[in-house]
Design an enzyme around this catalytic site. Structure first.
Site, PDB file in Angstrom:
ATOM      1  NE  ARG A 270       7.837  -1.027   7.947  1.00 40.03           N
ATOM      2  CZ  ARG A 270       8.335  -1.059   6.715  1.00 40.03           C
ATOM      3  NH1 ARG A 270       9.599  -1.386   6.506  1.00 40.03           N
ATOM      4  NH2 ARG A 270       7.560  -0.767   5.684  1.00 40.03           N
TER       5      ARG A 270
ATOM      6  CG  HIS B 111       5.689  -5.559   7.362  1.00 40.12           C
ATOM      7  ND1 HIS B 111       6.267  -5.087   6.214  1.00 40.12           N
ATOM      8  CD2 HIS B 111       5.076  -4.484   7.939  1.00 40.12           C
ATOM      9  CE1 HIS B 111       6.034  -3.787   6.097  1.00 40.12           C
ATOM     10  NE2 HIS B 111       5.326  -3.395   7.143  1.00 40.12           N
TER      11      HIS B 111
ATOM     12  CG  ASN C   3       7.832  -6.980   3.300  1.00 37.45           C
ATOM     13  OD1 ASN C   3       7.371  -6.121   4.060  1.00 37.45           O
ATOM     14  ND2 ASN C   3       7.330  -8.197   3.208  1.00 37.45           N
TER      15      ASN C   3
ATOM     16  CG  HIS D 148       4.889   4.861  12.034  1.00 40.36           C
ATOM     17  ND1 HIS D 148       4.046   5.141  11.002  1.00 40.36           N
ATOM     18  CD2 HIS D 148       5.280   3.575  11.835  1.00 40.36           C
ATOM     19  CE1 HIS D 148       3.922   4.081  10.209  1.00 40.36           C
ATOM     20  NE2 HIS D 148       4.655   3.106  10.694  1.00 40.36           N
TER      21      HIS D 148
HETATM   22  C1  HEM Z   1      -1.331   2.479   8.486  1.00 40.71           C
HETATM   23  C2  HEM Z   1      -0.527   1.478   8.582  1.00 40.71           C
HETATM   24  C3  HEM Z   1       0.940   1.589   8.338  1.00 40.71           C
HETATM   25  C4  HEM Z   1       1.606   2.061   7.245  1.00 40.71           C
HETATM   26  C5  HEM Z   1       1.021   2.591   5.953  1.00 40.71           C
HETATM   27  C6  HEM Z   1       3.019   1.974   7.554  1.00 40.71           C
HETATM   28  C7  HEM Z   1       4.036   2.357   6.691  1.00 40.71           C
HETATM   29  C8  HEM Z   1       5.361   2.418   7.032  1.00 40.71           C
HETATM   30  C9  HEM Z   1       6.392   2.901   6.163  1.00 40.71           C
HETATM   31  C10 HEM Z   1       6.196   3.388   4.739  1.00 40.71           C
HETATM   32  C11 HEM Z   1       7.559   2.853   6.857  1.00 40.71           C
HETATM   33  C12 HEM Z   1       8.927   3.259   6.326  1.00 40.71           C
HETATM   34  C13 HEM Z   1       9.514   2.102   5.559  1.00 40.71           C
HETATM   35  C14 HEM Z   1      10.624   2.501   4.626  1.00 40.71           C
HETATM   36  O1  HEM Z   1      10.544   3.571   4.034  1.00 40.71           O
HETATM   37  O2  HEM Z   1      11.569   1.709   4.475  1.00 40.71           O
HETATM   38  C15 HEM Z   1       7.272   2.326   8.155  1.00 40.71           C
HETATM   39  C16 HEM Z   1       8.195   2.126   9.152  1.00 40.71           C
HETATM   40  C17 HEM Z   1       7.917   1.556  10.361  1.00 40.71           C
HETATM   41  N1  HEM Z   1       6.700   1.033  10.750  1.00 40.71           N
HETATM   42 FE1  HEM Z   1       4.934   1.261   9.800  1.00 40.71          FE
HETATM   43  N2  HEM Z   1       3.179   1.451   8.808  1.00 40.71           N
HETATM   44  C18 HEM Z   1       1.945   1.195   9.325  1.00 40.71           C
HETATM   45  C19 HEM Z   1       1.662   0.628  10.540  1.00 40.71           C
HETATM   46  C20 HEM Z   1       2.625   0.144  11.411  1.00 40.71           C
HETATM   47  C21 HEM Z   1       2.355  -0.699  12.549  1.00 40.71           C
HETATM   48  C22 HEM Z   1       0.974  -1.223  12.926  1.00 40.71           C
HETATM   49  C23 HEM Z   1       3.553  -0.936  13.162  1.00 40.71           C
HETATM   50  C24 HEM Z   1       3.854  -1.759  14.385  1.00 40.71           C
HETATM   51  C25 HEM Z   1       3.007  -2.005  15.351  1.00 40.71           C
HETATM   52  C26 HEM Z   1       4.558  -0.221  12.411  1.00 40.71           C
HETATM   53  C27 HEM Z   1       5.883  -0.150  12.743  1.00 40.71           C
HETATM   54  C28 HEM Z   1       6.842   0.525  12.012  1.00 40.71           C
HETATM   55  C29 HEM Z   1       8.192   0.775  12.497  1.00 40.71           C
HETATM   56  C30 HEM Z   1       8.722   0.445  13.880  1.00 40.71           C
HETATM   57  C31 HEM Z   1       8.876   1.415  11.445  1.00 40.71           C
HETATM   58  C32 HEM Z   1      10.338   1.851  11.435  1.00 40.71           C
HETATM   59  C33 HEM Z   1      11.198   0.692  10.937  1.00 40.71           C
HETATM   60  C34 HEM Z   1      12.678   0.983  10.890  1.00 40.71           C
HETATM   61  O3  HEM Z   1      13.136   2.026  11.346  1.00 40.71           O
HETATM   62  O4  HEM Z   1      13.408   0.107  10.394  1.00 40.71           O
HETATM   63  N3  HEM Z   1       3.966   0.395  11.337  1.00 40.71           N
HETATM   64  N4  HEM Z   1       5.925   2.061   8.230  1.00 40.71           N
END
Ligand code: HEM
Ligand SMILES: *[C@@H]1O[C@H](CO)[C@@H](O)[C@H](O)[C@H]1NC(C)=O
Length: 335
Positions: A70, A74, A102, A201
């Site tokens: 992630r 970002h 973030n 995800h």
């Molecule tokens: C439509 C686009 C995206 C949206 C709206 C989005 C939104 C989010 C949100 C809201 C979370 C949870 C964060 C939290 O509540 O603290 C999350 C987690 C995560 N996102 Fe996305 N995301 C998107 C695209 C991506 C992309 C393109 C990647 C990587 C290639 C990615 C990788 C991750 C990962 C690995 C997590 C888990 C992080 C953790 O467990 O610490 N996301 N994302």
């Protein structure tokens, strides 16, 4: 795996400064042109060092892999992949860590520091933090069972950050499909890239604050034909009450949260996607193209892995035209 080796103390700041003074000046390459052999002569063990540290980090907690992946995302969506996300706030620089998507959410900065310390000990002043993150993100994916791809390198670290761009350009879970598509397009990434990349995800967790609207909103509607969804929904509501519990977490791939596979897409087919933005890919009335991609990636894991790898290279190719430097510490610009 010699994991006891991984937790060595970071170099003393003084030592780091002395080493920095001896750093050989490397001619800057056009940062928009990445290559696979960029560190072949200057730091041949760079990838190996990153891999070793990532093995230890992921073994200690699979969540660490998700956090690093992630971070890379970002990073790339703000000024290009230039390590801007890693910068701490100082009196002279406003970083991106307080941005809406973030703050209280990004993790893994300590892992980046550890890898950077290792790289600086081996080849001081050579490997950029932006490259470190791109390689570490790839390693996170492999270590959790996902695909391998070669990582083009040669990025420079920025001397600036943009809190404003972090707030405007990083997609949010509340946004609808059209906005999400346009945010990816603005970064040169297609709708196909977006659906494949959101497959990230399949690992990691979300905080209640990010999925509360969804579970008290249209979750019941999208999941109405899924027999076990009521049970899942009531569990989610326990984790995430209407008031409070903002930082409680739940995995986005409810089937195999620690495995980089294509099961995440099954949650979307069932209408039980945790984030509104995720479910949009399948359930949006405007999602002709995205819903067929969700179906493809669910039916054909090889197609998902291939597209994901290609799109990661594309995302990693977003550059900051300003260029920059190779930071000594990923948290601060060089003085
Ligand atoms: C439509 C686009 C995206 C949206 C709206 C989005 C939104 C989010 C949100 C809201 C979370 C949870 C964060 C939290 O509540 O603290 C999350 C987690 C995560 N996102 Fe996305 N995301 C998107 C695209 C991506 C992309 C393109 C990647 C990587 C290639 C990615 C990788 C991750 C990962 C690995 C997590 C888990 C992080 C953790 O467990 O610490 N996301 N994302
Ligand atoms: C990466 O960017 C460069 C220059 O901006 C371009 O020539 C190249 O085709 C891009 N590569 C990929 C895989 O997108």
């Amino acid at each position: 795996m010699a994991c006891n080796l991984c937790f060595s103390k970071p170099l003393h700041l003084f030592l780091a400064l002395v080493l920095g003074a001896f750093t050989t000046f490397l001619e800057a390459q056009d940062p928009s042109q990445l290559s696979l052999d960029y560190y072949l002569k200057t730091c041949p063990n760079a990838e190996l060092i990153v891999r070793k540290e990532m093995e230890c980090a992921v073994q200690a907690d699979p969540r660490n892999g998700a956090a690093i992946l992630r971070l890379h995302f970002h990073d790339c969506f703000v000024q290009g992949c230039d390590g801007s996300v890693l910068l701490d706030d100082t009196v002279t620089l406003i970083g991106e860590k307080q941005a809406e998507q973030n703050v209280n959410s990004l993790k893994g900065f300590d892992i980046v520091d550890k890898i950077k310390t290792r790289l600086e000990a081996e080849c001081p002043g050579v490997v950029s933090c932006a490259d470190l993150l791109a390689i570490a993100a790839r390693d996170a994916v492999i270590l959790l069972g996902g695909p391998y791809w070669d990582v083009p390198v040669g990025r420079e670290d920025s001397k600036t950050a943009s809190l404003e761009q972090a707030n405007t350009d990083i997609p949010t879970p509340q946004q609808g499909l059209v906005t999400l598509i346009s945010k990816f397009l603005a970064k040169g990434l297609s709708t196909t890239d977006m659906v494949a990349l959101v497959g990230a995800h399949t690992i990691g967790v979300s905080r209640c604050a990010s999925f509360r609207d969804r579970i008290y909103g249209d979750f019941e509607l999208t999941a109405k034909f899924e027999g076990t969804s009521q049970l899942y929904l009531s569990k989610l509501k326990e984790v995430c009450p209407e008031d409070g519990g903002d930082d409680n977490t739940s995995p986005m791939d409810s089937f195999t949260p620690n495995l980089f596979d294509n099961a995440f897409f099954e949650t979307l087919l069932k209408g039980t996607g945790l984030l509104n933005s995720d479910q949009e890919m399948y359930s949006s009335l405007l999602g002709f193209q995205t819903s067929s991609l969700v179906e493809l990636y669910w039916a054909d894991p090889i197609a998902f892995f291939t597209h994901f790898s290609d799109s990661m290279v594309k995302m990693g190719n977003i550059t900051n035209p300003e260029g920059g430097e190779v930071r000594k510490s990923c948290r601060f610009v060089n003085s």
